[in-house]
Design a protein around this motif. Structure first.
Motif, short mmCIF file in Angstrom:
data_model
loop_
_atom_site.label_atom_id
_atom_site.label_comp_id
_atom_site.label_asym_id
_atom_site.label_seq_id
_atom_site.Cartn_x
_atom_site.Cartn_y
_atom_site.Cartn_z
N SER A 123 0.72 -1.23 -0.05
CA SER A 123 -0.12 0.12 0.01
C SER A 123 0.80 1.14 -0.02
O SER A 123 1.79 1.11 0.72
CB SER A 123 -0.82 0.06 1.38
OG SER A 123 -1.75 1.16 1.37
N THR A 153 -0.70 4.67 -0.37
CA THR A 153 -1.67 5.54 0.39
C THR A 153 -2.70 5.12 1.35
O THR A 153 -3.47 6.02 1.70
CB THR A 153 -2.35 6.63 -0.98
OG1 THR A 153 -3.19 5.69 -1.71
CG2 THR A 153 -1.16 7.32 -1.53
N SER A 199 -5.09 -0.17 0.58
CA SER A 199 -4.91 -1.54 0.77
C SER A 199 -4.63 -1.95 1.98
O SER A 199 -4.79 -2.87 2.66
CB SER A 199 -3.91 -2.08 -0.33
OG SER A 199 -4.18 -1.76 -1.54
N VAL A 206 -4.37 -2.01 -7.65
CA VAL A 206 -3.95 -2.22 -9.15
C VAL A 206 -3.33 -1.27 -9.81
O VAL A 206 -3.54 0.01 -9.76
CB VAL A 206 -5.60 -2.52 -9.76
CG1 VAL A 206 -5.57 -2.40 -11.37
CG2 VAL A 206 -6.48 -3.30 -9.29
N PHE A 233 -3.87 -1.93 -14.63
CA PHE A 233 -4.73 -2.79 -15.00
C PHE A 233 -4.39 -4.06 -14.62
O PHE A 233 -4.64 -5.31 -15.09
CB PHE A 233 -5.40 -2.95 -16.69
CG PHE A 233 -5.87 -1.72 -16.82
CD1 PHE A 233 -6.65 -0.80 -16.72
CD2 PHE A 233 -5.22 -1.33 -18.08
CE1 PHE A 233 -7.08 0.23 -17.09
CE2 PHE A 233 -5.37 0.06 -18.74
CZ PHE A 233 -6.55 0.72 -18.10
C1 LIG Z 1 0.88 3.51 -10.95
C2 LIG Z 1 -0.44 3.38 -10.67
C3 LIG Z 1 -1.33 2.70 -11.43
C4 LIG Z 1 -2.85 2.80 -11.34
N1 LIG Z 1 -3.49 2.11 -12.24
C5 LIG Z 1 -4.68 1.80 -12.02
C6 LIG Z 1 -5.52 1.04 -13.01
O1 LIG Z 1 -5.03 0.61 -13.75
N2 LIG Z 1 -6.84 0.88 -12.62
C7 LIG Z 1 -7.59 1.75 -11.45
O2 LIG Z 1 -8.54 1.31 -11.30
N3 LIG Z 1 -6.72 2.31 -10.69
C8 LIG Z 1 -5.29 2.51 -10.75
N4 LIG Z 1 -4.50 3.07 -10.00
C9 LIG Z 1 -5.25 3.71 -8.70
C10 LIG Z 1 -4.76 2.59 -7.49
O3 LIG Z 1 -5.14 1.14 -7.87
C11 LIG Z 1 -6.16 2.70 -6.40
O4 LIG Z 1 -5.95 4.00 -6.11
C12 LIG Z 1 -5.61 2.13 -4.91
O5 LIG Z 1 -6.72 1.64 -4.13
C13 LIG Z 1 -4.44 2.59 -4.29
O6 LIG Z 1 -3.90 1.68 -3.05
P1 LIG Z 1 -2.98 2.09 -1.93
O7 LIG Z 1 -3.79 3.15 -1.30
O8 LIG Z 1 -3.11 0.80 -0.93
O9 LIG Z 1 -1.67 2.47 -2.39
C14 LIG Z 1 -3.46 3.13 -10.02
C15 LIG Z 1 -2.54 3.79 -9.16
C16 LIG Z 1 -1.15 3.91 -9.36
C17 LIG Z 1 -0.17 4.93 -8.34
#
Ligand SMILES: Cc1cc2nc3c(=O)[nH]c(=O)nc-3n(C[C@H](O)[C@H](O)[C@H](O)COP(=O)(O)O)c2cc1C
Ligand code: SF4
Ligand code: SF4
Length: 259
Positions: A9, A11, A14, A54, A57
């Motif tokens: 995670s 931010t 997760s 994710v 994708f």
């Molecule tokens: C490099 C990157 C790529 C991402 N690609 C996608 C994506 O393909 N599809 C999507 O729905 N969200 C995408 N996101 C958003 C994150 O999946 C989403 O905000 C996630 O909950 C962040 O989790 P975290 O707070 O645990 O890091 C992306 C974020 C980052 C940083």
């Protein structure tokens, strides 16, 4: 502990999901993949969960590697939760395929929408909308917990769709470029040299030189450095200047300091 819940995670989405799972599943330990990738003992655990965002994708590279080396047996009940901002794509099918190749099985999978954190494309959504999404996510994770407690089989749908192939194509083209994409990070004059960016990087990809961060080209593109910088001094190209940063309101900076 009977169950291990490994999370990645940047931010907090997760991490929040991993903590919700642990609340609903007694005797669970919550472990950060960033710390555990080299040194987790592998249990033996009755259930192993992986929780991750994710990216493009698909699976973040560090999570992909973790699935490829996960210590488990064919008897272990393995589940996964993918958090995403709008299009979950192929992350869970990718996880299932890696495990299958290794003679393991993804028994249950959940995709749960949360606030997006990819600041190079968009700013954080308003707080009230964040709260609404997070409450719904908590409820869905609670329902999922009831299934994994009973070790129900509810894996991601199999089969190959046209969209699945498209998502996979984007991922295969884009993901090898991720480690080098940190060349697009800039640090502006607001940087006061506090070092928070270095401390939160899950893969120690930031070194400080002369009180300023320097990226070492082994990046995961997780955006933790950009999101947690107290001065908002880190930009990705010019697109992130003035754009609202995102951090899950249920987590704190100290949760992200990598050991
Ligand atoms: C490099 C990157 C790529 C991402 N690609 C996608 C994506 O393909 N599809 C999507 O729905 N969200 C995408 N996101 C958003 C994150 O999946 C989403 O905000 C996630 O909950 C962040 O989790 P975290 O707070 O645990 O890091 C992306 C974020 C980052 C940083
Ligand atoms: S977190 Fe921000 S202010 Fe602190 S050293 Fe890094 S870039 Fe500079
Ligand atoms: S350098 Fe920044 S974006 Fe890259 S892995 Fe570290 S914290 Fe994440």
């Amino acid at each position: 502990m009977k169950n291990a819940i490994f999370y990645f995670s940047a931010t907090g989405n997760s991490l929040m999901a991993a903590r919700c799972l642990a609340e609903g599943l007694p005797e669970s330990e919550v472990l950060n993949i960033a710390n555990a990738v080299q040194k987790h003992s592998g249990g033996p655990y009755e259930r192993i969960g992986l929780v991750f965002p994710v990216y493009m994708f698909g699976l973040p590279l560090i999570v992909r590697k973790f699935f490829e080396t996960l210590k488990a047996s064919s008897q272990t009940y393995i589940f996964a939760v993918a958090t995403y901002g709008g299009l979950a794509g192929n992350a869970l099918p990718q996880a299932a395929a890696i495990l299958r190749r290794r003679g393991l099985r993804l028994s249950a999978g959940l995709q749960v929408v949360m606030p997006g954190n990819y600041t190079p494309l968009y700013g954080a959504i308003p707080l009230a909308r964040q709260e609404e999404l997070l409450r719904k996510a908590e409820a869905r994770i609670g329902e999922f917990c009831a299934l994994i407690k009973e070790k129900k089989e509810c894996g991601p749908a199999g089969g190959v769709s046209l969209f699945g192939w498209l998502f996979e194509g984007v991922y295969r083209l884009g993901s090898p470029r991720i480690p080098q994409a940190d060349k697009n990070f800039l640090v502006d004059a607001n940087c006061d040299g506090c070092g928070v960016c270095r401390k939160v990087c899950p893969v120690c990809n930031i070194k400080m030189f002369g009180g300023k961060p320097s990226w070492q080209h082994a990046c995961q593109q997780c955006m933790a450095c950009l999101q947690w910088c107290p001065q908002e001094a880190i930009q990705y190209k010019q697109s992130t200047r003035g754009r609202k940063r995102y951090r899950n309101p249920r987590v704190q900076l100290k949760d992200f300091v990598v050991l």
